[in-house]
Design a protein around this motif. Structure first.
Motif, PDB file in Angstrom:
ATOM      1  N   VAL A 214      34.314  43.618  49.834  1.00  0.00           N
ATOM      2  CA  VAL A 214      35.658  43.862  50.378  1.00  0.00           C
ATOM      3  C   VAL A 214      36.472  42.590  50.542  1.00  0.00           C
ATOM      4  O   VAL A 214      37.693  42.654  50.730  1.00  0.00           O
ATOM      5  CB  VAL A 214      35.570  44.596  51.727  1.00  0.00           C
ATOM      6  N   GLY A 215      35.815  41.433  50.492  1.00  0.00           N
ATOM      7  CA  GLY A 215      36.539  40.184  50.707  1.00  0.00           C
ATOM      8  C   GLY A 215      37.662  39.938  49.724  1.00  0.00           C
ATOM      9  O   GLY A 215      38.785  39.582  50.124  1.00  0.00           O
ATOM     10  N   PRO A 216      37.442  40.113  48.404  1.00  0.00           N
ATOM     11  CA  PRO A 216      38.534  39.857  47.462  1.00  0.00           C
ATOM     12  C   PRO A 216      39.771  40.719  47.699  1.00  0.00           C
ATOM     13  O   PRO A 216      40.894  40.269  47.491  1.00  0.00           O
ATOM     14  CB  PRO A 216      37.879  40.168  46.104  1.00  0.00           C
ATOM     15  N   VAL A 217      39.595  41.948  48.150  1.00  0.00           N
ATOM     16  CA  VAL A 217      40.751  42.822  48.382  1.00  0.00           C
ATOM     17  C   VAL A 217      41.533  42.361  49.595  1.00  0.00           C
ATOM     18  O   VAL A 217      42.766  42.305  49.597  1.00  0.00           O
ATOM     19  CB  VAL A 217      40.279  44.275  48.545  1.00  0.00           C
ATOM     20  N   THR A 218      40.816  42.016  50.686  1.00  0.00           N
ATOM     21  CA  THR A 218      41.502  41.581  51.899  1.00  0.00           C
ATOM     22  C   THR A 218      42.163  40.221  51.728  1.00  0.00           C
ATOM     23  O   THR A 218      43.186  39.925  52.359  1.00  0.00           O
ATOM     24  CB  THR A 218      40.510  41.527  53.065  1.00  0.00           C
ATOM     25  N   ALA A 219      41.593  39.379  50.891  1.00  0.00           N
ATOM     26  CA  ALA A 219      42.166  38.039  50.696  1.00  0.00           C
ATOM     27  C   ALA A 219      43.259  38.015  49.636  1.00  0.00           C
ATOM     28  O   ALA A 219      43.935  37.000  49.475  1.00  0.00           O
ATOM     29  CB  ALA A 219      41.057  37.052  50.304  1.00  0.00           C
ATOM     30  N   LEU A 220      43.450  39.118  48.910  1.00  0.00           N
ATOM     31  CA  LEU A 220      44.404  39.149  47.809  1.00  0.00           C
ATOM     32  C   LEU A 220      45.827  39.206  48.369  1.00  0.00           C
ATOM     33  O   LEU A 220      46.167  40.088  49.157  1.00  0.00           O
ATOM     34  CB  LEU A 220      44.127  40.365  46.925  1.00  0.00           C
TER      35      LEU A 220
ATOM     36  N   TYR B 147      33.173  32.547  45.277  1.00  0.00           N
ATOM     37  CA  TYR B 147      33.177  32.215  46.703  1.00  0.00           C
ATOM     38  C   TYR B 147      34.602  32.039  47.220  1.00  0.00           C
ATOM     39  O   TYR B 147      34.947  32.495  48.313  1.00  0.00           O
ATOM     40  CB  TYR B 147      32.357  30.949  46.942  1.00  0.00           C
ATOM     41  N   THR B 148      35.461  31.411  46.459  1.00  0.00           N
ATOM     42  CA  THR B 148      36.858  31.247  46.867  1.00  0.00           C
ATOM     43  C   THR B 148      37.558  32.595  46.967  1.00  0.00           C
ATOM     44  O   THR B 148      38.453  32.767  47.791  1.00  0.00           O
ATOM     45  CB  THR B 148      37.578  30.351  45.861  1.00  0.00           C
ATOM     46  N   ALA B 149      37.168  33.544  46.129  1.00  0.00           N
ATOM     47  CA  ALA B 149      37.812  34.858  46.148  1.00  0.00           C
ATOM     48  C   ALA B 149      37.567  35.605  47.452  1.00  0.00           C
ATOM     49  O   ALA B 149      38.299  36.541  47.779  1.00  0.00           O
ATOM     50  CB  ALA B 149      37.300  35.704  44.979  1.00  0.00           C
ATOM     51  N   LEU B 150      36.538  35.215  48.205  1.00  0.00           N
ATOM     52  CA  LEU B 150      36.249  35.916  49.450  1.00  0.00           C
ATOM     53  C   LEU B 150      37.280  35.631  50.527  1.00  0.00           C
ATOM     54  O   LEU B 150      37.468  36.438  51.440  1.00  0.00           O
ATOM     55  CB  LEU B 150      34.854  35.523  49.953  1.00  0.00           C
ATOM     56  N   GLY B 151      37.913  34.460  50.470  1.00  0.00           N
ATOM     57  CA  GLY B 151      38.934  34.126  51.445  1.00  0.00           C
ATOM     58  C   GLY B 151      38.410  33.915  52.849  1.00  0.00           C
ATOM     59  O   GLY B 151      39.117  34.208  53.825  1.00  0.00           O
TER      60      GLY B 151
ATOM     61  N   ALA C 129      26.887  33.196  45.757  1.00  0.00           N
ATOM     62  CA  ALA C 129      25.839  32.235  46.099  1.00  0.00           C
ATOM     63  C   ALA C 129      25.857  31.028  45.176  1.00  0.00           C
ATOM     64  O   ALA C 129      25.669  29.888  45.620  1.00  0.00           O
ATOM     65  CB  ALA C 129      24.476  32.926  46.052  1.00  0.00           C
ATOM     66  N   VAL C 130      26.101  31.249  43.899  1.00  0.00           N
ATOM     67  CA  VAL C 130      26.088  30.144  42.930  1.00  0.00           C
ATOM     68  C   VAL C 130      27.496  29.667  42.594  1.00  0.00           C
ATOM     69  O   VAL C 130      27.659  28.824  41.713  1.00  0.00           O
ATOM     70  CB  VAL C 130      25.361  30.579  41.646  1.00  0.00           C
ATOM     71  N   ARG C 131      28.534  30.237  43.289  1.00  0.00           N
ATOM     72  CA  ARG C 131      29.931  29.857  43.069  1.00  0.00           C
ATOM     73  C   ARG C 131      30.294  30.015  41.599  1.00  0.00           C
ATOM     74  O   ARG C 131      30.821  29.101  40.944  1.00  0.00           O
ATOM     75  CB  ARG C 131      30.205  28.442  43.568  1.00  0.00           C
ATOM     76  N   MET C 132      30.020  31.204  41.073  1.00  0.00           N
ATOM     77  CA  MET C 132      30.307  31.529  39.675  1.00  0.00           C
ATOM     78  C   MET C 132      31.814  31.588  39.449  1.00  0.00           C
ATOM     79  O   MET C 132      32.582  32.000  40.335  1.00  0.00           O
ATOM     80  CB  MET C 132      29.641  32.867  39.337  1.00  0.00           C
ATOM     81  N   GLY C 133      32.270  31.195  38.271  1.00  0.00           N
ATOM     82  CA  GLY C 133      33.688  31.256  37.937  1.00  0.00           C
ATOM     83  C   GLY C 133      34.223  32.675  37.903  1.00  0.00           C
ATOM     84  O   GLY C 133      33.465  33.654  37.841  1.00  0.00           O
TER      85      GLY C 133
END
Length: 826
Positions: free
Chosen positions: A373-379, A391-395, A463-467
């Motif tokens: 749910v993090g990417p939707v709330t941070a969008l 990881y950045t997408a989680l906000g 976890a691995v900070r994938m692109g």
């Protein structure tokens, strides 16, 4: 019962049985009332006789004898305990308060005499069989030995270290009480008292010498308690020692846990780990020697091993890996459980490992939810640009180590659940008492393993900070793999796996909203995959229904993305979205015709879950499409008309004819109203005729099919839907055209009702015609009344009354004749 008599008809026999049962019930109630009254009279007479004799009333059922409220043994024990307490209080008061008034010789004589007498008194008491009295006196003697130790300390014996003296005194008293108990085996109290006193020496010495040794002192005391509980023959001593072992063991673990938590280096955690290892060895020794203690003791040993090893591993791993450290440490008891050990010990060790891994999984699962749910709330908005990595997408502003450790923790928990499922499947010769637990493990462990494995896979990108691009591709493969596993399998784990797959797909869709290409790629692939899965699944109709609904949902999502890309208005987007209900109802109709379980559906049979869920989804999406166009009345009319067409097509199926047909009519009417409102039409007939005409048509068909149908039921709703709104507007309309047309229609309706002998048209038409006529004649009547002389209205009223009175009987006869003629109509 006379069997030769002819049997009664069932209705008559039922009435006869009911009457007989009622008579018996009435008789039973009377007898119970009479019995209660007789008992009251008897008890009252007995109480009166007792009062006359000067005594107390006897208890019911006691045969005239007073029943005591306690037993003789209970009264004896109460008296003995009370006496012992009073003597103890007196001894304490004497020792503490009056001790200084005696000299050294007097003090020694008093202590020796009283203590010796108290300790020797149980010997003759036991010989005479007075066991309870002997126990009370022995308790007093044991207390006196404590007071003796206190008295010796007061005269200066033992030096200045009070804590050390207390430790030595406790050890000596424990030995003396144990020996006293062996000399008098008929006494129960000395043995547990000795075990209780033995809890203090090491604890007090550690407190006086070095508090850092407190955990070791408690551990050694626990070992002593375990030895006593295993090797002493007396049951009371064994049970008390077992309880003491549990208390001291938990206390030692608590002290060691504090030390382990405060450790800053791996070397600092080794000391508490050694204490935990010693506790585990003691617990495993107890489990090996006692079948009853095998399960709880081995579970305690497993927890101790995990706590010790986890504390060391925690200091080795990076910050944020604490949960994973203890999850890794759970492998120690799990491996020990896999060795050839007794069943109870293996279950305890395995249960401890499973409990810790389950707790670690519960602490980690919120990270999985955040990943979804993090990417939707941070969008900030659709298609505003892709984030740098997963990881950045989680906000969120969390330590990345938490996410780095999450997959490992969840994988360990998944492995434990899989091992438990395998053990439950392959376990043989299990005792009947453990079969429910094994069956429960067999039921939920496979699903838990699958769900935890999916959760671990979901957290890998963060976890691995994938692109961003690889994250989308990885998420799509994960979702498709999970859905494919659920589609091709059967069993109790399918619903859980299917839910995980759909949750992952939804989270991936939210992540894909950051980029236009990713949005169309992900949603398009998911729609195709869900449709294919719904067609190919072998998991049953319920799973097929869920997949079909998911396909409709993701299809709607895709169409909304298309509308945004094409810069369509909200109303145009609603028109595009209406394709989903059309397709869903078409698929639902095909599913209704498809045989289920090898048997074709009969006409009128209950539809299957796929049909029901798709039709419900179509209704929900259709309503959403209409709401999108709510600001555009012409487009709203179009959408309502399309929805009506879809409902009418659904009504062609026999089992859906009635509900879908009514829905189609309502949607068409609403479409007509929306169109009229868009044209700014305010005439009520334009809104009422689309309702009344279909209603009258239905009424005509109903009357042809069932001529006995009342005209009110057939034509009343349709006529009222047209006449009432028109009459309401006509009564306030200053123009003449509407009242004229309404009056003409009402007149025609009245004449038709009279000719066809129908009540509803005759009555409704006549009422409307009369009201319209009064409305039109009212101005003239008012004007005429204004110009007439004032005496004329009373004169006309009197003349009317005389005329009516003269012809009253004839008018009543005519009124009855008119009423009867109306009633004879349909």
């Amino acid at each position: 019962m006379n069997t030769s008599a002819p049997p009664l008809p069932p209705a008559e026999e039922l009435a006869l049985v009911d009457r007989e049962l009622a008579r018996l019930e009435h008789r039973r109630s009377w007898l119970l009332t009479r019995r209660s009254w007789l008992l009251t009279m008897i008890e009252g007479a007995a109480a009166a006789r007792t009062r006359a004799a000067g005594g107390q009333p006897a208890a019911p059922g006691a045969g005239g004898r007073t029943v005591g409220e306690t037993s003789g043994r209970g009264a004896q024990n109460a008296l003995l305990v009370l006496g012992g307490v009073l003597l103890s209080v007196a001894a304490v008061a004497f020792t503490v308060v009056s001790w200084g008034s005696l000299g050294i010789g007097g003090r020694g004589a008093v202590l020796a005499a009283v203590t010796g007498a108290a300790l020797a008194a149980p010997v003759p008491l036991l010989r005479r069989g007075l066991t309870s009295t002997a126990e009370s006196v022995a308790a007093l003697g044991l207390l006196l030995t404590v007071l003796d130790a206190y008295a010796l300390r007061q005269v200066g014996f033992g030096g200045g270290d009070a804590v050390g003296y207390a430790a030595a005194a406790a050890a000596v008293l424990a030995a003396l009480w144990a020996g006293y108990g062996r000399l008098l085996p008929g006494l129960v109290l000395p043995g547990p008292a000795a075990v209780g006193a033995a809890q203090l020496p090491l604890l007090l010495w550690a407190t006086a010498a070095d508090r850092e040794l407190l955990d070791w002192a408690l551990t050694a005391t626990a070992a002593f308690d375990v030895a006593v509980a295993l090797w002493v023959s007396r049951r009371a001593v064994r049970r008390f020692a077992a309880g003491c072992a549990a208390v001291t063991g938990v206390s030692a673990a608590a002290v060691a846990a504090v030390g382990s938590a405060s450790a800053q280096t791996p070397a600092g955690a080794l000391g508490p780990a050694a204490v935990f290892a010693a506790i585990a060895v003691i617990a495993l020794f107890a489990a090996a020697r006692s079948d009853r203690a095998a399960l709880p003791a081995s579970a305690a040993a497993g927890l101790a091993l995990i706590a010790g090893a986890g504390g060391v591993v925690r200091e080795v791993l990076p910050t944020g890996w604490a949960v994973s450290a203890y999850a890794l440490a759970a492998a120690v008891p799990a491996a020990a459980a896999g060795l050839r050990r007794p069943r109870g010990t293996a279950r305890g060790l395995g249960g401890a490992a499973a409990g810790v891994l389950g707790a670690a999984a519960l602490l980690t699962l919120p990270l999985t939810v955040l990943t979804l749910v993090g990417p939707v709330t941070a969008l900030s908005g659709p298609w505003r640009g892709a984030p740098a990595d997963a990881y950045t997408a989680l906000g969120v502003d969390l330590n990345p180590s938490f996410f780095a450790a999450a997959p490992l923790t969840l994988l360990l928990a998944a492995g434990a659940a899989a091992a438990g499922a395998r053990w439950a499947r392959t376990a043989t010769g299990t005792p009947s008492g453990t079969r429910p637990g094994r069956d429960a493990l067999r039921a939920w462990a496979p699903g838990a393993a699958a769900g935890l494995l999916w959760a671990a896979a979901v957290t890998v990108p963060a976890a691995v900070r994938m692109g961003y691009g690889p994250t989308v591709a990885y998420g799509l493969l994960t979702a498709l793999g999970t859905l494919g596993w659920a589609v091709l399998r059967r069993g109790g784990t399918v619903p859980l796996v299917l839910g995980c797959g759909l949750a992952g797909a939804a989270g991936l869709g939210g992540l894909a909203l950051a980029d236009r290409t990713a949005t169309f790629t992900v949603l398009g692939v998911l729609v195709v995959a869900l449709v294919a899965a719904a067609v190919a699944t072998r998991a049953g109709e319920a799973v097929r229904a869920v997949l079909a609904v998911a396909a409709a949902g993701f299809g709607s999502w895709l169409l909304m993305a298309v509308a945004r890309a094409a810069a369509l208005t909200a109303a145009e987007a609603g028109l595009l979205l209406m394709a989903v209900p059309a397709v869903a109802c078409g698929v639902a109709a095909a599913a209704a015709r498809r045989p289920r379980s090898g048997v074709p559906e009969d006409e009128g049979a209950a539809p299957g879950p796929v049909t029901v869920t798709l039709e419900t989804t179509a209704a929900v999406v259709g309503a959403a499409a209409v709401l999108l166009a709510s600001g555009d009345l012409p487009m709203t009319s179009v959408l309502l008309g399309l929805a009506g067409v879809i409902a009418a097509a659904t009504a062609l199926r026999p089992e859906r004819r009635r509900p879908a047909g009514a829905t189609a009519v309502a949607l068409f009417v609403l479409a007509a109203w929306a169109r009229l409102a868009g044209w700014e039409v305010t005439a009520p007939e334009a809104y009422s005729l689309p309702v009344s005409v279909p209603a009258l048509a239905v009424g005509v068909l109903q009357r042809r099919r069932a001529p006995a149908t009342s005209s009110w039921a057939a034509y009343g709703p349709g006529l009222a839907a047209t006449l009432v709104p028109s009459l309401t507007v006509a009564l306030s309309d200053p123009n003449w055209l509407r009242p004229l047309l309404l009056g003409a229609a009402a007149l025609a309706l009245t004449l038709h009702g009279a000719r066809a002998r129908l009540q509803a048209p005759l009555v409704l038409g006549g009422i409307v015609l009369a009201l319209v006529a009064l409305h039109e004649l009212a101005p003239y009547v008012v004007q005429m009344v204004g110009v007439l002389p004032r005496w004329l209205p009373p004169a006309l009223a009197g003349l009317l009354l005389l005329t009516v009175g003269a012809t009253y009987e004839q008018r009543l006869r005519d009124a009855r004749r008119l009423r009867d003629s109306v009633h004879r109509m349909n």
